[in-house]
Each structure stands twice: as structure tokens, then as C-alpha cells.
Design a protein around this motif. Structure first.
Motif, short mmCIF file in Angstrom:
data_model
loop_
_atom_site.label_atom_id
_atom_site.label_comp_id
_atom_site.label_asym_id
_atom_site.label_seq_id
_atom_site.Cartn_x
_atom_site.Cartn_y
_atom_site.Cartn_z
N CYS A 123 0.83 -1.21 0.00
CA CYS A 123 0.00 0.00 0.00
C CYS A 123 0.86 1.25 0.00
O CYS A 123 0.57 2.23 -0.70
CB CYS A 123 -0.92 0.01 1.22
SG CYS A 123 -2.34 -1.08 1.10
N THR A 150 -7.89 -3.30 -5.84
CA THR A 150 -6.47 -3.67 -5.91
C THR A 150 -6.07 -4.47 -4.68
O THR A 150 -5.37 -5.48 -4.79
CB THR A 150 -5.60 -2.40 -6.00
OG1 THR A 150 -5.97 -1.64 -7.15
CG2 THR A 150 -4.12 -2.77 -6.10
N SER A 206 0.53 3.73 -3.07
CA SER A 206 -0.24 4.93 -2.75
C SER A 206 0.37 6.18 -3.37
O SER A 206 1.58 6.41 -3.30
CB SER A 206 -0.35 5.10 -1.23
OG SER A 206 -1.06 6.29 -0.92
N ILE A 238 -5.20 2.63 -1.09
CA ILE A 238 -5.30 2.14 -2.46
C ILE A 238 -6.73 1.70 -2.73
O ILE A 238 -7.52 1.51 -1.79
CB ILE A 238 -4.33 0.95 -2.70
CG1 ILE A 238 -4.71 -0.24 -1.80
CG2 ILE A 238 -2.89 1.35 -2.52
CD1 ILE A 238 -3.91 -1.51 -2.09
#
Length: 233
Positions: A164, A181, A168, A177
């Protein structure tokens, strides 16, 4: 791919040794496709945990032990092998790599190998991720990233936290995110881990989607690391 890059990529990447051992194993015992799939799942998890300096030799030893009914040479927890100097591979470097991939879902192996080399990352780390993921000429970037993060994070929750942070694009506030995903990554990592049931993964994803995800469709790191009702493992 130039001759030099091809040598860099293929020097330790041949699968002949592993194939020979698998053939030997299947000649000795008749396995159903489902059992073979489970064996390969356990192999992938063991390879990530052990991080042997010579992946092909370790793979031969692993499958020989499995075929003979012996305990495979798998290291646990912090008992990391010398091959894995994962200090060389950091979330910061993975973020740089992700930026260079440029939002593509698929990238060619030779291009990714060139990017990896340009960051001065060890070639055996690249070869190991390629082998464990079963990647060939075309690589699904998110899967490659997930396997690259796994040894750094150790646990699934920590691995997803690192992913993440890498994915991000938010510079202000906590990393986040799209839930879609996260769903893809959690399902893939759990499948590669081999010890988490599909039903558990489904329950956790349903809970997160129904009870946590807001109208923006995003998931934050705290949503799956600090919530006592979310147990990814």
C-alpha cells in the motif's frame, strides 16, 4: 535485451534442475493435479521463507526430500539465509521501481530486469522472484511486486502494508489504495502462502467491503492493521 543483460538475467535462471527433480518425483509417485498444485504452493512458500543462496540446488534438495518423505530444508521466521540481504531491497526502492513501471499492469521481463539492475539490486533476488512467481516473458507487475514485498513484510498484513505504501499516490495522510487492488493482492498472496483457506479470505474481504470501505472505494493501512475484526491470517 542486449547480450550482457541476457547473461545477467539468465545466468542463474535456468529451470532445468528443478524440472528434472519434478520429473523424478512424479515418476516415483502418481499425483493428481490438485495434489501437484498443492505441492507447488508449498514449494513457493518455502522458497520465499528460506531464500537460499543457490535457488536451483535448494529446489533440487527440497523436491528430493519431498519425494523421499523427509522434512524439506525450509527455514522459519527470522532464520533467514545469507542470500537474502533484503536490506538491499527497501520499500523506498520498490516505490522507485513502481514509478518507473509507470502504471502498466504488464511489463516485459527484460525491461524489468534492466530497471532492477539500474537500481543496483542483486540479480539473485530478481531471479528468485521470477522463479517463485513462475513468471516468463510477460510479467504481471502487481504479482511481482507482491512477491518482492513478502520477505520484507514477513506476515501477510505487513506485506500488504508495504505494498500500500509503495502503490499509494497520497503524500498527505495515510497510504491508501483502491479496494479492488487490495482484493486482488490479498487473494494472490494468500494463495501463494498456501495456509489460508479461500473461505477465510472471502469472509475477510466481504467484511472489509461491507463494514469498512466508504463511498470512495479506498482502503487505508489502518483499516486492516488496526481493526481487531480484520484478521488476514
Amino acid at each position: 535485451m542486449s547480450t550482457e543483460e541476457e547473461q545477467w538475467y539468465t545466468a542463474d535462471h535456468s529451470g532445468a534442475g528443478v524440472g528434472a527433480v519434478i520429473t523424478s518425483c512424479t515418476n516415483k509417485q502418481t499425483c493428481s493435479l490438485s495434489k501437484l498444485r498443492e505441492v507447488l504452493k508449498q514449494y513457493a512458500k518455502a522458497a520465499i521463507q528460506t531464500q537460499a543462496p543457490d535457488l536451483l540446488q535448494w529446489s533440487a534438495d527440497y523436491f528430493t526430500a519431498v519425494a523421499c518423505g523427509d522434512t524439506p530444508p525450509v527455514k522459519q521466521g527470522q532464520e533467514r539465509g545469507p542470500w537474502s540481504k533484503w536490506k538491499d531491497l527497501t520499500p523506498e526502492l520498490l516505490k522507485v521501481l513502481h514509478q518507473r513501471v509507470g502504471g502498466r499492469l504488464i511489463i516485459s521481463a527484460d525491461e524489468l530486469a534492466h530497471m532492477w539492475k539500474s537500481l543496483n539490486l542483486p540479480k539473485d533476488l530478481f531471479a528468485s522472484v521470477m522463479d517463485v512467481g513462475g513468471f516468463t516473458e510477460e510479467i504481471e507487475w502487481l504479482k511481482f511486486l507482491a512477491l518482492s514485498c513478502s520477505p520484507i513484510g514477513v506476515s501477510i498484513a505487513k506485506t500488504l502494508k508495504i505494498i500500500c505504501e509503495v502503490l499509494s499516490g497520497d503524500h498527505d495522510g495515510p497510504p491508501r489504495i483502491p479496494f479492488s487492488t487490495f482484493q486482488f493482492l490479498y487473494t494472490y498472496i494468500a494463495e501463494m502462502d498456501g495456509e489460508i483457506s479461500a473461505s477465510h479470505v472471502s469472509r475477510m474481504l466481504n467484511y472489509i467491503e461491507q463494514e469498512i470501505i466508504g463511498p470512495d472505494g479506498l482502503i487505508k493501512v489502518d483499516d486492516f492493521t488496526q481493526n481487531p475484526w480484520v484478521r488476514l491470517e
